[in-house]
Design a protein around this motif. Sequence first.
Motif, mmCIF file in Angstrom:
data_model
loop_
_atom_site.group_PDB
_atom_site.id
_atom_site.type_symbol
_atom_site.label_atom_id
_atom_site.label_comp_id
_atom_site.label_asym_id
_atom_site.label_seq_id
_atom_site.Cartn_x
_atom_site.Cartn_y
_atom_site.Cartn_z
ATOM 1 N N THR A 177 0.884 -1.191 -0.024
ATOM 2 C CA THR A 177 -0.169 -0.069 0.064
ATOM 3 C C THR A 177 0.972 1.118 -0.166
ATOM 4 O OG1 THR A 177 -1.640 -1.130 1.134
ATOM 5 C CG2 THR A 177 -1.759 1.261 1.233
ATOM 6 N N ARG A 178 1.976 1.015 0.830
ATOM 7 C CA ARG A 178 2.930 2.468 0.975
ATOM 8 C C ARG A 178 3.862 2.338 -0.034
ATOM 9 N NH1 ARG A 178 0.053 0.969 5.060
ATOM 10 N NH2 ARG A 178 -0.803 2.527 6.643
ATOM 11 N N GLN A 179 4.072 1.417 -0.614
ATOM 12 C CA GLN A 179 5.015 1.006 -1.884
ATOM 13 C C GLN A 179 6.570 1.454 -1.102
ATOM 14 O OE1 GLN A 179 5.169 0.017 -5.035
ATOM 15 N NE2 GLN A 179 3.321 -0.930 -3.949
ATOM 16 N N ALA A 180 6.567 0.737 -0.001
ATOM 17 C CA ALA A 180 8.041 1.116 0.757
ATOM 18 C C ALA A 180 8.469 -0.092 1.864
ATOM 19 C CB ALA A 180 7.945 2.345 1.536
ATOM 20 N N GLN A 181 9.566 -0.454 2.045
ATOM 21 C CA GLN A 181 9.995 -1.367 2.762
ATOM 22 C C GLN A 181 9.716 -1.145 4.344
ATOM 23 O OE1 GLN A 181 13.086 -1.012 5.233
ATOM 24 N NE2 GLN A 181 12.240 -2.880 5.960
ATOM 25 N N ARG A 182 9.172 -2.001 4.901
ATOM 26 C CA ARG A 182 8.812 -1.523 6.265
ATOM 27 C C ARG A 182 9.072 -2.923 7.341
ATOM 28 N NH1 ARG A 182 8.302 2.698 4.804
ATOM 29 N NH2 ARG A 182 6.216 3.898 5.110
ATOM 30 N N THR A 183 9.226 -2.720 8.589
ATOM 31 C CA THR A 183 9.771 -3.844 9.803
ATOM 32 C C THR A 183 8.333 -3.701 10.591
ATOM 33 O OG1 THR A 183 12.102 -3.332 9.211
ATOM 34 C CG2 THR A 183 11.255 -4.469 11.377
ATOM 35 N N PHE A 184 7.911 -5.035 10.708
ATOM 36 C CA PHE A 184 6.751 -4.919 11.608
ATOM 37 C C PHE A 184 7.249 -5.996 12.918
ATOM 38 C CE2 PHE A 184 5.110 -4.146 7.656
ATOM 39 C CZ PHE A 184 4.291 -3.234 7.689
ATOM 40 N N LYS A 185 6.847 -5.508 14.043
ATOM 41 C CA LYS A 185 6.778 -6.382 15.376
ATOM 42 C C LYS A 185 5.959 -7.393 15.375
ATOM 43 C CE LYS A 185 9.202 -6.245 19.753
ATOM 44 N NZ LYS A 185 10.029 -5.481 20.894
ATOM 45 N N LEU A 186 5.991 -8.712 15.542
ATOM 46 C CA LEU A 186 5.066 -9.597 15.608
ATOM 47 C C LEU A 186 3.901 -9.539 16.796
ATOM 48 C CD1 LEU A 186 6.804 -10.832 13.403
ATOM 49 C CD2 LEU A 186 6.223 -13.100 14.163
ATOM 50 N N ASN A 187 4.421 -9.006 17.797
ATOM 51 C CA ASN A 187 3.409 -8.945 19.038
ATOM 52 C C ASN A 187 2.741 -7.476 18.777
ATOM 53 O OD1 ASN A 187 5.161 -6.830 19.571
ATOM 54 N ND2 ASN A 187 5.662 -7.552 21.768
ATOM 55 N N ARG A 188 2.890 -6.852 17.791
ATOM 56 C CA ARG A 188 1.862 -5.891 17.423
ATOM 57 C C ARG A 188 0.745 -6.161 16.429
ATOM 58 N NH1 ARG A 188 6.273 -1.384 16.616
ATOM 59 N NH2 ARG A 188 7.017 -1.315 18.849
ATOM 60 N N ILE A 189 0.855 -7.315 15.991
ATOM 61 C CA ILE A 189 -0.155 -8.022 14.955
ATOM 62 C C ILE A 189 -1.361 -8.349 15.730
ATOM 63 C CG2 ILE A 189 -0.523 -9.463 13.209
ATOM 64 C CD1 ILE A 189 2.163 -9.421 12.437
ATOM 65 N N VAL A 190 -2.395 -7.657 15.398
ATOM 66 C CA VAL A 190 -3.725 -8.017 16.031
ATOM 67 C C VAL A 190 -4.515 -9.025 15.248
ATOM 68 C CG1 VAL A 190 -5.895 -6.858 16.635
ATOM 69 C CG2 VAL A 190 -3.720 -5.528 16.977
ATOM 70 N N GLY A 191 -4.805 -10.090 15.749
ATOM 71 C CA GLY A 191 -5.609 -10.944 15.139
ATOM 72 C C GLY A 191 -4.949 -11.876 14.374
ATOM 73 N N ASN A 192 -5.377 -12.762 13.210
ATOM 74 C CA ASN A 192 -4.830 -13.411 12.488
ATOM 75 C C ASN A 192 -4.219 -13.003 11.012
ATOM 76 O OD1 ASN A 192 -5.662 -15.655 14.150
ATOM 77 N ND2 ASN A 192 -7.538 -15.581 12.911
ATOM 78 N N VAL A 193 -3.010 -13.625 10.855
ATOM 79 C CA VAL A 193 -2.456 -13.172 9.577
ATOM 80 C C VAL A 193 -2.949 -14.106 8.388
ATOM 81 C CG1 VAL A 193 -0.044 -13.421 8.313
ATOM 82 C CG2 VAL A 193 -0.227 -12.534 10.767
ATOM 83 N N LYS A 194 -3.509 -13.498 7.345
ATOM 84 C CA LYS A 194 -4.017 -14.069 6.209
ATOM 85 C C LYS A 194 -3.349 -13.932 5.037
ATOM 86 C CE LYS A 194 -8.429 -13.659 3.482
ATOM 87 N NZ LYS A 194 -9.546 -12.803 3.334
ATOM 88 N N ARG A 195 -3.059 -15.338 4.570
ATOM 89 C CA ARG A 195 -2.384 -15.287 3.257
ATOM 90 C C ARG A 195 -3.188 -15.055 2.136
ATOM 91 N NH1 ARG A 195 0.991 -20.596 3.299
ATOM 92 N NH2 ARG A 195 -0.683 -21.323 4.631
ATOM 93 N N ILE A 196 -2.710 -14.203 1.328
ATOM 94 C CA ILE A 196 -3.851 -14.058 0.139
ATOM 95 C C ILE A 196 -2.833 -13.921 -1.267
ATOM 96 C CG2 ILE A 196 -5.142 -12.345 1.539
ATOM 97 C CD1 ILE A 196 -3.352 -9.933 0.387
ATOM 98 N N GLY A 197 -3.473 -14.116 -2.340
ATOM 99 C CA GLY A 197 -2.938 -14.327 -3.608
ATOM 100 C C GLY A 197 -2.067 -15.554 -3.790
ATOM 101 N N ALA A 198 -1.703 -15.818 -4.913
ATOM 102 C CA ALA A 198 -0.961 -16.891 -5.415
ATOM 103 C C ALA A 198 0.287 -17.110 -4.911
ATOM 104 C CB ALA A 198 -1.102 -17.057 -6.858
ATOM 105 N N PRO A 199 0.982 -18.301 -4.490
ATOM 106 C CA PRO A 199 2.452 -18.407 -4.286
ATOM 107 C C PRO A 199 3.356 -18.028 -5.316
ATOM 108 C CG PRO A 199 1.176 -20.464 -3.802
ATOM 109 C CD PRO A 199 0.209 -19.686 -4.637
#
Length: 338
Positions: free
Chosen positions: A200-222
Motif C-alpha cells: 500500500t505504501r510502496q516502501a520497505q517496512r519492519t513489523f514487530k510480531l507482537n503488535r499484529i492484531v488477530g490472524n495473519v491471512k495469506r492472500i494471492g498466489a504463491p
Amino acid sequence: MKNATPPAERLLNLVIALMNATTPMSRREIQATVAGYDRNSDPKAAERMFERDKDTLRELGVPIVTVESATSHAEETGYRIDKDQYTLGELELDPAEIGLLSLATQLWRDTALESDSQLGLTKLKSTAASTDSSVLIGFDPRVGTDSPALEPLLEAVTGRQRVQFDYRTGHTGEQTNREVEPWSVLARGSGWYVVAWDTTRQAQRTFKLNRIVGNVKRIGAPAAYDIPQDIDFSALLAATETETQTAQLALRAGRGGALRLRGRESNHVVPRGYDAITLTFHDLTELADELAGQADAVLVCAPPELRTQVIARLRAAATLNSSPRTGNPSATKEAHND
C-alpha cells in the motif's frame, strides 16, 4: 484437490526424500512420491514448484546436486543431496557450549518449532562428554513467542506469498490494516520481527510480531514476488530500531526480579517500601504491557506517557474483573459463602 501441505513441511519432506534416495531422483519421481507435491497436477506447475523449492533449499545451505542423465532425455535428469557436504561433522561440545545451546532453544518456546529445537538439542547433548551447564544458572533469555503470527509468516516467506493483517503502532497504538510481501522473519532483542514490502505504501517496512492484531491471512498466489538477494536483513532491522528511552520505576521490595536484573539502582524519590530502579527500553507499548502485568509490584515515575499507558491497561483489566456475573443467583451466593 488443492495442495494443503505447508511450504515448510513440503521442503522438509523433499530433503528427507533426497537424503534417503539410493539413486538421484527425477522431477517426475519427486512429484509422484514426495508429500506436498500433487501427483495429479500439471507437470509444468509441479516443475515450477520444484524449481522454487530447490532454489530455496540451496539458499538455506542444502547442497542439492544435479545429476545429468547419460541420455539426451531431460526428464531423466536427477537430483540428490551431497551427503559429504551436508552431514554435520563430529562435535566436541563443552558444558558451557551445551548450556548456551540450551538457552538458545528457549527462544523457540511456545512456537511451532519448539519440539524440533528440543529434539536437535537432545541429539547434540548425546555427543558431549558432560552436560553440566551450571555456569549459566540465572540466565533466562526470553523472546516474545508471538506464535499466532510466527508460523504463517514463516510459511509466507517460504512460499513468497502476500499476507494481510491488522497492525498496532508502537507509539500511538493506532491500528491499521496492512498488506505486505514478507521478505524475512528475524528474532532480535525481546521479540520477533518481519521485514517486508508494504504494497500500500510502496516502501520497505519492519513489523514487530507482537503488535499484529488477530490472524495473519495469506492472500494471492504463491511465488508472487521475488525476495531481494542483496539486503542485509539483520543490519536493516538494527537501523530501524527506535531510539533508546529511559524509564524511572519504583519496585516494591522483594518484587519485580526480572525488571531488577535488566535495570539499575537509582536515586529518584519513591514511596516507602519501594526501591528506585532506572530501566532503558525501545518499545513503550511493549514495556507498558509488561509493567501492567506486574500490578502493584511496580509504580511508573517517568516518563508520563508510559505511566498513562500502564494506567489505561490496569483500568481496562479492572473493568473486566468488575463485570456483572450471570447465572443462578443462589449458586453465586453459595460460592461467595465458601
